[in-house]
Design a protein around this motif. Structure first.
Motif, PDB file in Angstrom:
ATOM      1  N   LEU A  86      -2.591  -7.428  -2.629  1.00  0.00           N
ATOM      2  CA  LEU A  86      -2.507  -5.975  -2.776  1.00  0.00           C
ATOM      3  C   LEU A  86      -1.825  -5.596  -4.085  1.00  0.00           C
ATOM      4  O   LEU A  86      -2.273  -4.690  -4.800  1.00  0.00           O
ATOM      5  CB  LEU A  86      -1.737  -5.380  -1.596  1.00  0.00           C
ATOM      6  N   ALA A  87      -0.750  -6.309  -4.421  1.00  0.00           N
ATOM      7  CA  ALA A  87      -0.005  -6.004  -5.639  1.00  0.00           C
ATOM      8  C   ALA A  87      -0.848  -6.272  -6.883  1.00  0.00           C
ATOM      9  O   ALA A  87      -0.853  -5.475  -7.829  1.00  0.00           O
ATOM     10  CB  ALA A  87       1.285  -6.825  -5.682  1.00  0.00           C
ATOM     11  N   SER A  88      -1.564  -7.383  -6.883  1.00  0.00           N
ATOM     12  CA  SER A  88      -2.423  -7.717  -8.025  1.00  0.00           C
ATOM     13  C   SER A  88      -3.497  -6.655  -8.223  1.00  0.00           C
ATOM     14  O   SER A  88      -3.772  -6.226  -9.349  1.00  0.00           O
ATOM     15  CB  SER A  88      -3.075  -9.088  -7.816  1.00  0.00           C
ATOM     16  N   ALA A  89      -4.105  -6.236  -7.113  1.00  0.00           N
ATOM     17  CA  ALA A  89      -5.141  -5.206  -7.189  1.00  0.00           C
ATOM     18  C   ALA A  89      -4.575  -3.883  -7.699  1.00  0.00           C
ATOM     19  O   ALA A  89      -5.238  -3.160  -8.441  1.00  0.00           O
ATOM     20  CB  ALA A  89      -5.785  -5.012  -5.822  1.00  0.00           C
ATOM     21  N   LEU A 149      -9.149  -1.628  -3.768  1.00  0.00           N
ATOM     22  CA  LEU A 149      -8.209  -1.252  -4.821  1.00  0.00           C
ATOM     23  C   LEU A 149      -8.620  -1.850  -6.157  1.00  0.00           C
ATOM     24  O   LEU A 149      -8.487  -1.212  -7.212  1.00  0.00           O
ATOM     25  CB  LEU A 149      -6.792  -1.716  -4.460  1.00  0.00           C
ATOM     26  N   SER A 150      -9.131  -3.085  -6.124  1.00  0.00           N
ATOM     27  CA  SER A 150      -9.492  -3.778  -7.356  1.00  0.00           C
ATOM     28  C   SER A 150     -10.640  -3.082  -8.102  1.00  0.00           C
ATOM     29  O   SER A 150     -10.742  -3.180  -9.324  1.00  0.00           O
ATOM     30  CB  SER A 150      -9.869  -5.235  -7.063  1.00  0.00           C
ATOM     31  N   CYS A 196       0.822  -1.217   0.000  1.00  0.00           N
ATOM     32  CA  CYS A 196       0.000   0.000   0.000  1.00  0.00           C
ATOM     33  C   CYS A 196       0.854   1.264   0.000  1.00  0.00           C
ATOM     34  O   CYS A 196       0.410   2.316  -0.470  1.00  0.00           O
ATOM     35  CB  CYS A 196      -0.943   0.010   1.199  1.00  0.00           C
ATOM     36  N   ASP A 197       2.077   1.180   0.522  1.00  0.00           N
ATOM     37  CA  ASP A 197       2.948   2.347   0.577  1.00  0.00           C
ATOM     38  C   ASP A 197       3.419   2.780  -0.808  1.00  0.00           C
ATOM     39  O   ASP A 197       3.890   3.915  -0.974  1.00  0.00           O
ATOM     40  CB  ASP A 197       4.162   2.069   1.467  1.00  0.00           C
ATOM     41  N   ILE A 198       3.330   1.877  -1.787  1.00  0.00           N
ATOM     42  CA  ILE A 198       3.786   2.213  -3.143  1.00  0.00           C
ATOM     43  C   ILE A 198       2.683   1.975  -4.174  1.00  0.00           C
ATOM     44  O   ILE A 198       2.966   1.805  -5.358  1.00  0.00           O
ATOM     45  CB  ILE A 198       5.039   1.394  -3.515  1.00  0.00           C
ATOM     46  N   LYS A 199       1.439   1.961  -3.720  1.00  0.00           N
ATOM     47  CA  LYS A 199       0.335   1.599  -4.619  1.00  0.00           C
ATOM     48  C   LYS A 199       0.240   2.497  -5.840  1.00  0.00           C
ATOM     49  O   LYS A 199      -0.199   2.067  -6.910  1.00  0.00           O
ATOM     50  CB  LYS A 199      -0.999   1.581  -3.866  1.00  0.00           C
TER      51      LYS A 199
END
Length: 301
Positions: free
Chosen positions: A163-166, A193-194, A8-11
């Motif tokens: 989280l990364a996929s989203a 996020l998705s 989430c810190d680099i979303k």
């Protein structure tokens, strides 16, 4: 202060960091961009890939790393995390920590005056997820046309992958038995996020439904560090979630197999799959170096 404790810190910057990783791998970046920079590496848990990739990464970037085990630090004798953070901030340009408890890393980051990078906690493993995305993109292309299926224990690696996929708009399913679901707060955040990236997040005990038409199938060990007391129960509960030839047949014909390593052949994955032509596990392991270099450049440059 910018830290990497969670995906989430680099979303909003994840694609930029992945592009940096690709450029580092292709030799397109400036030489020694972190000349005279220093990184403290705190390890509360043993490591192969995280330790070597950060150590070699700093060296290749022109910087210096310092390995610190729990026995090397006064933290192991009761010194407050806050004091350690403040002291290290006077010496180094960044801190990487592989810790047992996520809350300890959060406290370290709160008190430090330099960037803090998580090398793994009980909640997330963001650097692994970045290397995984790099590997998927190399082998399969555009994330928005892909489906990743994670099979087994919904652990820290699974949390970061959700989280990364989203963030990149890739569909992801998690096949796990009841009681082994990913962190509920992570699921909630990933689902939100998705919606913005127009992809789907699915959590289900139905392994066939989850694996069907997957472009990538991912698993991890059933007994992670710290779970040894539950070994017998975990082995029984996860028995039918082994990734084997029959399971991979449910995925797309050209699907790749992924594992963050270390792996136990014959438990979470059969030898035929992990050592077969669909496996990209050593590309993943190599990409830890390139992804770590991108992270170090992004936060320390």
């Amino acid at each position: 202060m910018n830290n990497l404790l969670s995906i989430c810190d680099i979303k909003d910057d994840i694609l930029e960091i992945l592009d940096l990783a690709k450029r580092f791998k292709n030799g397109e970046m400036e030489e020694k961009p972190l000349k005279d920079k220093s990184l403290a590496m705190i390890f509360e848990k043993s490591s192969t890939r995280t330790r070597v990739s950060f150590d070699i990464g700093m060296y290749q970037l022109g910087g210096q790393s310092l390995f610190l085990s729990q026995s090397d630090l006064q933290m192991g004798r009761g010194e407050p995390i806050a004091d350690t953070a403040k002291v290290l901030s006077r010496y180094v340009d960044g801190i990487m920590i592989r810790a047992v408890n996520h809350s300890d890393v959060e406290q370290l980051a709160k008190e430090a005056d330099v960037p803090v990078i998580s090398g793994l906690t009980n909640i997330e493993h963001p650097c692994q997820a970045l290397a995984d995305l790099q590997t998927i993109e190399e082998h399969l292309g555009d994330f928005k046309n892909l489906k990743l299926c994670y099979v087994g224990d919904g652990n820290n690696v699974c949390n970061s992958l959700l989280l990364a996929s989203a963030c990149v708009g890739m569909d992801m399913s998690v096949a796990c038995p009841e009681g082994y679901e990913p962190n509920s707060e992570i699921i909630k955040i990933a689902s939100e996020l998705s919606k913005k990236t127009n992809c789907t997040i699915t959590i289900s005990p139905d392994i066939e439904k989850c694996v069907k038409d997957a472009d990538a199938v991912y698993t991890d060990v059933w007994v992670s560090m710290g779970d040894e007391a539950e070994q017998e129960k975990r082995m029984n509960d996860l028995l039918k979630y082994q990734v084997n030839v029959d399971l991979m047949k449910l995925a797309k014909e050209n699907a790749i197999f992924m594992h963050c390593l270390p792996a136990i052949r014959g438990q979470e994955v059969s030898s035929e799959i992990i050592d077969g032509p669909q496996s990209v596990i050593f590309d993943e392991a190599e990409n830890r170096l390139h992804a770590q270099k991108a992270v170090l450049y992004y936060f320390l440059k």
